[in-house]
Design a protein around this motif. Sequence first.
Motif, mmCIF file in Angstrom:
data_model
loop_
_atom_site.group_PDB
_atom_site.id
_atom_site.type_symbol
_atom_site.label_atom_id
_atom_site.label_comp_id
_atom_site.label_asym_id
_atom_site.label_seq_id
_atom_site.Cartn_x
_atom_site.Cartn_y
_atom_site.Cartn_z
ATOM 1 N N GLN A 59 0.657 -1.119 -0.042
ATOM 2 C CA GLN A 59 -0.101 -0.223 0.147
ATOM 3 C C GLN A 59 0.719 1.285 -0.030
ATOM 4 O O GLN A 59 1.872 1.251 0.675
ATOM 5 C CB GLN A 59 -0.989 0.057 1.394
ATOM 6 C CG GLN A 59 -1.772 -1.208 1.256
ATOM 7 C CD GLN A 59 -2.709 -0.947 2.511
ATOM 8 O OE1 GLN A 59 -3.153 0.175 2.810
ATOM 9 N NE2 GLN A 59 -3.253 -2.179 2.968
ATOM 10 N N PHE A 65 -3.560 0.976 -3.746
ATOM 11 C CA PHE A 65 -3.470 -0.147 -3.555
ATOM 12 C C PHE A 65 -2.981 -1.164 -4.688
ATOM 13 O O PHE A 65 -3.358 -1.143 -5.828
ATOM 14 C CB PHE A 65 -4.875 -0.886 -3.360
ATOM 15 C CG PHE A 65 -5.348 -0.254 -1.949
ATOM 16 C CD1 PHE A 65 -4.530 0.323 -0.920
ATOM 17 C CD2 PHE A 65 -6.978 0.159 -1.932
ATOM 18 C CE1 PHE A 65 -5.596 1.025 -0.148
ATOM 19 C CE2 PHE A 65 -7.612 0.787 -0.724
ATOM 20 C CZ PHE A 65 -6.853 1.045 0.069
ATOM 21 N N PRO A 66 -2.113 -2.369 -4.385
ATOM 22 C CA PRO A 66 -1.736 -3.202 -5.330
ATOM 23 C C PRO A 66 -3.230 -4.134 -5.614
ATOM 24 O O PRO A 66 -3.997 -4.511 -4.469
ATOM 25 C CB PRO A 66 -0.706 -4.164 -4.716
ATOM 26 C CG PRO A 66 -1.133 -3.725 -3.042
ATOM 27 C CD PRO A 66 -1.387 -2.531 -3.003
ATOM 28 N N GLY A 67 -3.392 -4.557 -6.905
ATOM 29 C CA GLY A 67 -4.431 -5.241 -7.081
ATOM 30 C C GLY A 67 -5.823 -4.433 -7.608
ATOM 31 O O GLY A 67 -6.697 -4.782 -7.776
ATOM 32 N N TYR A 68 -5.606 -2.954 -7.233
ATOM 33 C CA TYR A 68 -6.675 -2.185 -7.552
ATOM 34 C C TYR A 68 -6.041 -0.980 -8.341
ATOM 35 O O TYR A 68 -5.183 -0.420 -8.022
ATOM 36 C CB TYR A 68 -7.341 -1.758 -6.580
ATOM 37 C CG TYR A 68 -8.171 -2.982 -5.660
ATOM 38 C CD1 TYR A 68 -9.488 -2.859 -5.967
ATOM 39 C CD2 TYR A 68 -7.503 -3.540 -4.611
ATOM 40 C CE1 TYR A 68 -10.264 -3.735 -5.196
ATOM 41 C CE2 TYR A 68 -8.372 -4.610 -4.209
ATOM 42 C CZ TYR A 68 -9.449 -4.756 -4.259
ATOM 43 O OH TYR A 68 -10.420 -5.717 -3.718
#
Lengths: 553, 158
Positions: free
Chosen positions: B100, B115-118
């Motif tokens: 993050q 955010f990682p993944g978003y």
Amino acid sequence: MASEGGARFAFEDKISRAALVFAFLMLAVGGLFGITQLLARTPYAPQFISAKTYYTILTGHGVFLAIVWTAFFIVAFSNYVITRELGVNLSRTLLGFGALLAIVGSLIAGLAILSGKAAVLYTFYAPLKAHPAFYLGAAILIIGTWLIGAAYFKAYLQWKKANPSKEIPLGTMGILATWIVWFEATPPLAFMVLKDLVPMALWGKSVDVLETRTYFWYFGHPLVYFWIIPAVTYWYHILPKLAGGRVFSRTMAKVAFILFILASTPVGVHHQFVDPGISNIAKFVHTVFTFIVATPSLLTAFNVLATLEIAGRMRGGKGFLGWLKTLPWREPAFSAGVLAFIIFGFGGISGVVNASYIVNYIVHNTVWVVGHFHLTVGTAATLTFMGASYLMIPALFGRSIYSQALARAQPFVWFIGMSIFSFSLHTAGLLGVPRRTYNVMYAGNAPDAWIPLLLAAALGGIVFASSGAVFVFNALASILAGPRINPHPKPNLAELVDDEEVGPAGALDRLSIWLLLALALIVFAYAIPFYEIYSTGLSLVPPVTPEGLRLTG
Amino acid sequence: MAGKAEKLEYAWIALVVVMLTIFLGILGYAVIGEGYSAPEDAVTCNVKKLEEQITPGVKEVAPGVYEVDIVARMWAWQPNEIVLENPKKVIFRITSADVQHGFEIVGTNVNFMVFPGYIAEITWYPPSDAEGEFLIVCNEYCGLGHQNMYGKLIIIRS
């Protein structure tokens, strides 16, 4: 029930003594870490610790103070209030085993931090990965607190069976509200830690950031009320008697406790206002609940002030503010509580700013927030607990305070230092200074306007840290070498705790109904963000250590 | 005394309710009436195949309208320097390749989580008097080099 109860509650008092000493030691270590990291990040100060040490002790500062110091103090305070006010013994198994687990869990997590393998800060945001012992220790600590909390409810039910028509005494009501909020807050956190973070730390399980954050903040805000409700209990129940009066409105005090039970938990998304992936609707719902949970604090402000004014006038105070002068300011158990209460008012004001979700992005993750929570947990709770300690040490150890002069001055020094510290940080936060950062000068790229504010914050920090050091010294010196006392001196905690005004039970005493309503509000408020997170589908990412290493299995 | 004090207490309760209602009303109006929004839009992405989903850089898609794609990494923003000429509307698309982060442009109200993944999408309308250099910092702890993660936004007015 105003008896000392020393022999009858020998076991409970033994646990309280252990909890209190452990709490003071944690306050010492956590406070030392606090002042060290503050000075390390101050402009012009020599950087005498590395970035890794900085983040390690910042993690320790948060965990040792916000979780361990508060929780263990609250256990000691709860033990005392419940046993003396209800006159009921606590379950030895639950209390003893729970305290053991809590201490062992704290030590495991603490050693993981001190070994430098858990520099993830007290929010431990995934996918930053700490040593598995950090998460396991935290989980063991939480399980320990459940057993301790269970002991209080068992004692309460036993008392209720014997006194079916009596209302819940005021101190006990506050303690029960505290632990109800703890039981609302912690099970989902424990679930997430065991489901996601322990496997992540052990074998590199991938996790979803938004999901784990939402579980963390589900816990993170009621945690605040776990700290605050015991302080409010002290203000309602002990302060008035120290001032020689009685609480102005008993009913309103109980209403405040019920509102804390209802609205402490369905508010966590207000820590996630700038999280992409959570809708404005969820954020607005949590804003509304946050404003509702501000209400009991505002009621408390009136009630405690009215209480103090009435007491001051009974003591002969005259005029618009003349009653202030007659209050017992030389009694540290009183002055610490009142000064903490005044600071709480300012904490409430900045809290309402934080809760205003589109204003929040001005202050999110800036040192404004640091300024805010040093008013709430750092003073409203901590300074109140210090004041309470000046009564609990004589009551539990049979020794009076080592240095009355130091005790008399200590709360005022804390108040002054904290005011400087917090005002500077609030202002610096508005100018954008980020929190939790080793060096905020950015190689000379930071705005010059930051510098004087950060220097002022460091000055305030030195002042209140020295007050903290004096407190810990005085507390430990009292325990080890304070003058032995017999008979018990005034003010006497056992007499202060005793609730002499217990009337018949009413609707406010029907805790199970309020608890059910609280659960309904939680389900309603959290259905929205969790629906959004799970209906979008989780997006799993692998863990990374604070050093930047990926260790995916 | 008690009667008067109780009246004061009821007046205080009324004041509290009115005050909090007004605060909430202002917030509601700002969102519905004025179009302010907290950051909310995000799409999920695969952190292992980021380059297929986001290309870091600045694009002017219409006069004064920019799309700025940013990838946050331990411990740098990519791109690390953003130059905008007479910007009216800036659409940030931001994600993280690891942990993050927090994207903050000091001196503005741009401040949100990364955010990682978003991939987050946030629209910013820079004030017309915003000009010159702005410090960009990471304001969420992201590991031991967190303090080294900063960049620059340059707004040129002509």
